[in-house]
Enzyme design. Structure first.
Site, PDB file in Angstrom:
ATOM      1  CE1 TYR A 168      -3.057  -3.007   0.253  1.00  0.00           C
ATOM      2  CE2 TYR A 168      -3.381  -2.563   2.585  1.00  0.00           C
ATOM      3  CZ  TYR A 168      -3.645  -3.321   1.461  1.00  0.00           C
ATOM      4  OH  TYR A 168      -4.507  -4.392   1.562  1.00  0.00           O
ATOM      5  CG  HIS A 202      -1.278  -8.789   0.062  1.00  0.00           C
ATOM      6  ND1 HIS A 202      -0.910  -7.474   0.084  1.00  0.00           N
ATOM      7  CD2 HIS A 202      -2.618  -8.791  -0.165  1.00  0.00           C
ATOM      8  CE1 HIS A 202      -1.983  -6.705  -0.129  1.00  0.00           C
ATOM      9  NE2 HIS A 202      -3.022  -7.494  -0.277  1.00  0.00           N
ATOM     10  N   PRO A 230     -15.883  -5.372   2.174  1.00  0.00           N
ATOM     11  CG  PRO A 230     -16.254  -4.797   4.417  1.00  0.00           C
ATOM     12  CD  PRO A 230     -15.172  -4.876   3.368  1.00  0.00           C
ATOM     13  N   GLY A 259     -18.221  -3.843  -1.182  1.00  0.00           N
ATOM     14  CA  GLY A 259     -18.128  -3.909  -2.637  1.00  0.00           C
ATOM     15  C   GLY A 259     -17.310  -2.773  -3.210  1.00  0.00           C
ATOM     16  NE  ARG A 260     -12.515  -4.727  -5.246  1.00  0.00           N
ATOM     17  CZ  ARG A 260     -11.310  -4.940  -4.726  1.00  0.00           C
ATOM     18  NH1 ARG A 260     -10.610  -3.915  -4.294  1.00  0.00           N
ATOM     19  NH2 ARG A 260     -10.825  -6.164  -4.615  1.00  0.00           N
ATOM     20  CB  SER A 317     -21.233   3.085   0.457  1.00  0.00           C
ATOM     21  OG  SER A 317     -20.536   2.224   1.305  1.00  0.00           O
TER      22      SER A 317
END
Length: 343
Positions: free
Chosen positions: A60, A128, A208, A210-211, A215
Site C-alpha cells: 500500500y 498477501h 465488504p 463492494g469497494r 454504499s
C-alpha cells in the site's frame, strides 16, 4: 471502549474487535493519498471507538501506509491495537503482480515492515498473494520460524485456495484467511469458507462494501478520479454496471425500510454470517467510519436475510472482481514440497 464487541479470530488465541479498519485507501489505489494528519486522527478515533483491528500491507503505497500507521501507533497506541500487515506482492509490471514467497523474501519483507511500523512484532502477518512457484509449505515454514523468534504472533493467508489453506495449516496453524466477501462477492462460500471453518481458521472479509458500491451505487463510479484503480474493474463498466445498479437499488430499498443505510445493511449481512467473521471496511472519513460502526447494532430477521438472498445470491453480480489476470485464490495452487530445491 464503546460498544464494539470482541471476537476470537481463529483458534490460536487472537482476539480482535468484531469489525476492523482497512487502511489501504488512506494511502493508495483509491485516488491520491489523503492528508496524513487527518488519517492519523481517523485511526485514533477508530481505536478510541473500540475498533482496534487495523489492516495494512507493505504494497500500500508501496510502504507509505505502513509508515502512516507507524506514526499513528506511537505514543502508547500500539498496545491498544491488533496490528495486521502483509507481504508477498513485490510490485506491479505490465498490469500483473510480481509475487514472492521464498524464505529470504519473507524474512526481508517482515524486517522492512517492522521498521516502517516502528514495532517489535506484528500480531497477524499475512501472505498477501500466493507465490505459485514456491511450495506453500516452504513459505509457511519460514513464517513459523518468525513466530518462534517472536517477530510475528499469528500467521494468515490472503486469497488462498482451499487446498493451499489445508497444506499451509498442516505446517503451522493458520489463524485467519483474508478474502473478498460481501453481498456481491460470494463465490468463496462454496469451498473456502467451509474449509476455514473445518480447520478453525478465522475469516477476515475485505471490501465488504463492494469497494464502495454498496454504499452509494452508481454515484461512486461517476465520481472516480483518473488515479482510482476501481475505474478499471469490470463490475463498474458498461452493461455490467447497468445490471449491478439494480442490485444496489434493492439493497438501498431494504435499508430504507429497515431504517439504516445501504452500507450498514451490507456490513450487517457479513456480521450475520458468523462470529468467526470480521469485516474490515476501509474509509478516509470519520463520518463514514461512524456510520460503518453503526452496522454492529443492525439486526436482520430471517425474513430479511431471505429477501437479501433473493437478489444477491451467488453469481448475481456481473463482471469480474479485477481487471486482467490478477492473482487470486482461483490460481493459488503451489508445487509439491518434493519439488523444492533451496537456493
Amino acid at each position: 471502549m464503546a460498544g464494539v464487541r470482541r471476537i476470537k479470530l481463529g483458534s490460536q488465541g487472537l482476539e480482535v474487535s468484531a469489525q476492523g479498519l482497512g487502511c489501504m485507501s488512506m494511502s493508495a489505489f483509491y485516488g491520491a493519498p489523503k492528508p496524513e494528519p487527518d488519517m492519523i486522527k481517523l485511526i485514533h478515533h477508530a481505536v478510541n471507538s473500540g475498533v482496534t483491528f487495523l489492516d495494512t500491507s507493505d504494497i500500500y503505497g508501496p510502504f507509505t501506509n505502513e509508515i502512516l500507521l507507524g506514526k499513528a501507533l506511537s505514543g502508547g497506541v500500539r498496545d491498544k491495537v491488533e496490528l495486521a500487515t502483509k507481504f508477498g506482492i513485490k510490485g506491479f509490471a505490465d498490469n500483473k503482480m510480481e509475487i514472492r514467497g521464498d524464505p529470504a523474501y519473507v524474512r526481508a519483507a517482515l524486517e522492512g515492515s517492522l521498521k516502517r511500523l516502528g514495532v517489535d512484532s506484528v500480531d497477524l502477518y499475512y501472505q498477501h498473494r500466493i507465490d505459485t512457484r514456491v511450495p506453500i509449505e516452504v513459505t509457511v515454514g519460514e513464517l513459523k520460524k518468525l513466530v518462534e523468534e517472536g517477530k510475528i504472533k499469528y500467521i494468515g493467508l490472503s486469497e488462498a485456495s482451499a487446498s493451499t489453506i489445508r497444506r499451509a495449516h498442516a505446517v503451522h496453524p493458520i489463524t485467519a484467511v483474508q478474502l473478498e466477501w460481501s453481498l456481491w462477492s460470494r463465490d468463496v462460500e462454496e469451498e473456502i469458507i467451509p474449509t476455514c471453518r473445518e480447520l478453525g481458521i478465522g475469516i477476515v472479509a475485505y471490501s465488504p462494501l463492494g469497494r464502495g458500491f454498496l454504499s452509494s451505487g452508481a454515484k461512486l463510479v461517476e465520481n472516480l478520479t483518473n488515479d482510482d484503480h476501481r475505474q478499471n474493474f469490470p463490475r463498474f463498466q458498461g452493461e455490467n454496471l447497468e445490471h449491478n445498479k439494480t442490485i444496489f437499488e434493492r439493497v438501498s430499498d431494504l435499508a430504507t425500510r429497515k431504517g439504516c443505510t445501504p452500507s450498514q445493511l451490507a456490513l450487517a449481512w457479513i456480521h450475520h454470517q458468523g462470529n468467526d467473521v470480521c469485516p474490515i471496511p476501509g474509509t478516509t472519513k470519520i463520518e463514514n467510519f461512524n456510520q460503518n460502526i453503526g452496522a454492529l447494532s443492525v439486526k436482520l430477521t430471517p425474513e430479511e436475510l431471505a429477501e437479501i438472498e433473493s437478489f444477491v445470491s451467488v453469481g448475481a453480480v456481473k463482471g469480474g472482481r479485477y481487471q486482467n489476470d490478477f492473482n487470486t485464490w482461483k490460481n493459488s495452487e503451489t508445487p509439491p514440497l518434493s519439488s523444492w530445491k533451496a537456493t
